[in-house]
Design a protein around this motif. Sequence first.
Motif, short mmCIF file in Angstrom:
data_model
loop_
_atom_site.label_atom_id
_atom_site.label_comp_id
_atom_site.label_asym_id
_atom_site.label_seq_id
_atom_site.Cartn_x
_atom_site.Cartn_y
_atom_site.Cartn_z
N GLN A 200 0.72 -1.27 -0.05
CA GLN A 200 0.07 -0.10 0.03
C GLN A 200 0.82 1.13 0.05
O GLN A 200 0.62 2.39 -0.71
CB GLN A 200 -0.92 -0.05 1.28
N VAL A 201 1.88 1.19 0.70
CA VAL A 201 2.84 2.32 0.79
C VAL A 201 3.45 2.59 -0.56
O VAL A 201 3.61 3.70 -0.96
CB VAL A 201 4.02 2.21 1.82
N GLN B 42 3.50 8.76 -3.13
CA GLN B 42 3.42 10.07 -3.98
C GLN B 42 2.15 10.78 -3.93
O GLN B 42 2.10 12.11 -4.30
CB GLN B 42 3.65 9.68 -5.43
N MET B 43 1.20 10.37 -2.88
CA MET B 43 -0.08 11.05 -2.93
C MET B 43 -0.07 11.95 -1.95
O MET B 43 0.77 11.81 -0.68
CB MET B 43 -1.18 10.11 -2.63
N PRO B 44 -0.87 13.09 -1.78
CA PRO B 44 -1.01 14.09 -0.53
C PRO B 44 -1.65 13.27 0.41
O PRO B 44 -2.62 12.56 0.26
CB PRO B 44 -1.49 15.20 -1.12
N ASP B 45 -1.69 13.92 1.60
CA ASP B 45 -2.37 13.13 2.73
C ASP B 45 -2.64 14.43 3.97
O ASP B 45 -2.46 15.57 3.64
CB ASP B 45 -1.82 12.15 3.35
N ARG B 46 -3.16 13.98 4.81
CA ARG B 46 -3.68 15.25 5.99
C ARG B 46 -2.70 15.05 7.13
O ARG B 46 -2.54 16.19 7.79
CB ARG B 46 -4.82 14.71 6.76
N GLY B 47 -1.38 14.47 7.18
CA GLY B 47 -0.34 14.48 7.98
C GLY B 47 -0.93 14.23 9.33
O GLY B 47 -1.76 13.72 9.78
N GLU C 290 -5.40 18.37 1.47
CA GLU C 290 -4.38 17.47 1.66
C GLU C 290 -3.05 18.08 1.09
O GLU C 290 -3.13 19.18 0.23
CB GLU C 290 -4.75 16.32 0.86
N ARG C 291 -2.05 17.83 1.89
CA ARG C 291 -0.60 18.49 1.36
C ARG C 291 0.40 17.20 1.38
O ARG C 291 -0.03 16.09 1.66
CB ARG C 291 -0.10 19.61 2.30
N HIS C 292 1.52 17.54 0.76
CA HIS C 292 2.66 16.41 0.98
C HIS C 292 3.34 16.71 2.28
O HIS C 292 4.33 17.41 2.09
CB HIS C 292 3.34 16.54 -0.60
#
Length: 598
Positions: free
Chosen positions: A392-393, A398-403, A411-413
Amino acid sequence: MQQPPISDYGFLSDCRSGALVGRDGSVDWWCPSRFDSSSVFARLLDPDGGHWRLAPVAVGSAGHRVQRSYQPDTLVLRTVHHTPEGSVAVTDALAVEPGARAHQIGLHSPAVLLRVVEGLSGRVPMVLDFRPRPEYGLITPYLRERADGAVLAGAGPVELVLRCDGLRLHTDGDRVRHTFEIAEGQVLGFDLAYAAAYGDPPAELDPVPTVADTVQAWQAFRESHRYEGRYPELVRRSATVLTGLTYARSGAVTAAATTSLPELIGGDRNYDYRFSWLRDFAMTLRALWVAACPTESSRLFAWATRSIGRIGAGPVPVLFGLEGERDVSEHRCPHLAGYAGSGPVRIGNEAWRQRQLDVPGEVVSAIWRLRDYLGDEFDTELRETVVGLTEQVAATWQMPDRGIWEPRDSERHYLSSKVLCWVAMDKAVRLAPRLGERADARRWAAIRDEIRSTVLREGFHEGRGIYTGAFGSPELDAATLYLPVVGFLPADDPRMRATIAAVERELGGGDGLIRRWDGDPAGFLLCSFWLVECLVLAGERDRAARLFEQVTGHANDLGLLSEQIDPGSGAHLGNTPQALSHIGLVNAAWRLTEPTSD
């Protein structure tokens, strides 16, 4: 009503539920069924939310003084009130099942709140004020006097029985108000028992011997755990708090005992923390292992793998209910004003729907930590868990997420998320010999190296000369302190040193407290303990020790830590007691003991 400071509250636990009792003798929070169930007392969140006060009449007067402490190595609280008329002690506990010891606590909790009053000197006028309000204050129960002198409170799904062997209790409308005197040498025991309305009747326990039995049960925990590092008393207290936040039936550790205590008085960042986050998983396992709690570590591990289940195409859930429930949808309680008027009060946590890419890395890291305990060859379920999380990783990093701070905007990187993706791939490569035919160590290693080079390139802000919170952003984030802690970069790397210095300079206040970002209203204790670890890893052990002692000095008189500390007033903020704060303390103490460990 002016609400007591958050630091005024002591924490009681039976490893099924938690209660908060103030210095004024009022139990203002209790969710008796389990930590994340509905409350019967919620004055913590609203003056009309229900409470049970048992204290001298003189509480709050000029001649009243309070001393309190836990019985050694327990969550049994003894409060001594000194008044002009004399002194009295009130001992509070959530009862354990009779005869239970150590890891048996909470498996069959009777859901009984015990309060024992002991006259120490003089004759002290006392008041009992019992005002239950089940369902977060929505229900006003009928109160009925029983022939044996007890009072039955029943409505909706709840039944409560309040008893005292030495007093006949009388109702006064929707509450019990009773005044009495306690003389030197006199002892009175009260018990409040909860039961579901359509189940077995509430338990009846003799308060005085049951409190003594509960003390012995808690002390058996610590007798079986040996920590041999620096700051042993602080570590033992934090380990006891973490045990108290453990839901014994599953092994899950709840993030805090409360919901909706604010990060800022009058603010709206008030969330429900009575669930278990996978992000906390690796840090919690490390803390339990350090504190010599291997049984709790293995039970938490089993809960996590069972809760995750088979890995699918969607993101791994961020958090779960205490028995592995996934849907913990959030709603608001508009009838509750919130602590000190800080609404809204939230039940449930909508973060369960978020994509947070660091979560698989936390889990795989925990598996790596327990690798020797888990054996040279993993079983099928464990292999599938590691491989599924790693793949899954590989597909999503390479996707953004919520941190890790779970903002509810776009969402951001986030840098910390990418670093934990690297952790997942790195540990999976190392675990590959135990993962069977599906392990693809060569491809995983290539992805790991790609993630690392991307973080080093995109995460470093050339204009500022530091690692920042998200790719392309100049904004500093204390989560960058996690990079040396997880082994992504050495703390003495020049770029990392510059980042650590910037965090201290821009997010610190000279008081040992580190805010998460610029504009965060208060110091986030976990970040302060991360800084301690970074300083040790950078070779500044003496300064790290001074910082550690400064930060731990913010604990209340019982050694409890909330989520955050106001840098101006020193007031506790956020939910309490906060597992991450105590986890950070344990891990930082161990880092100071063994600076090259891990």
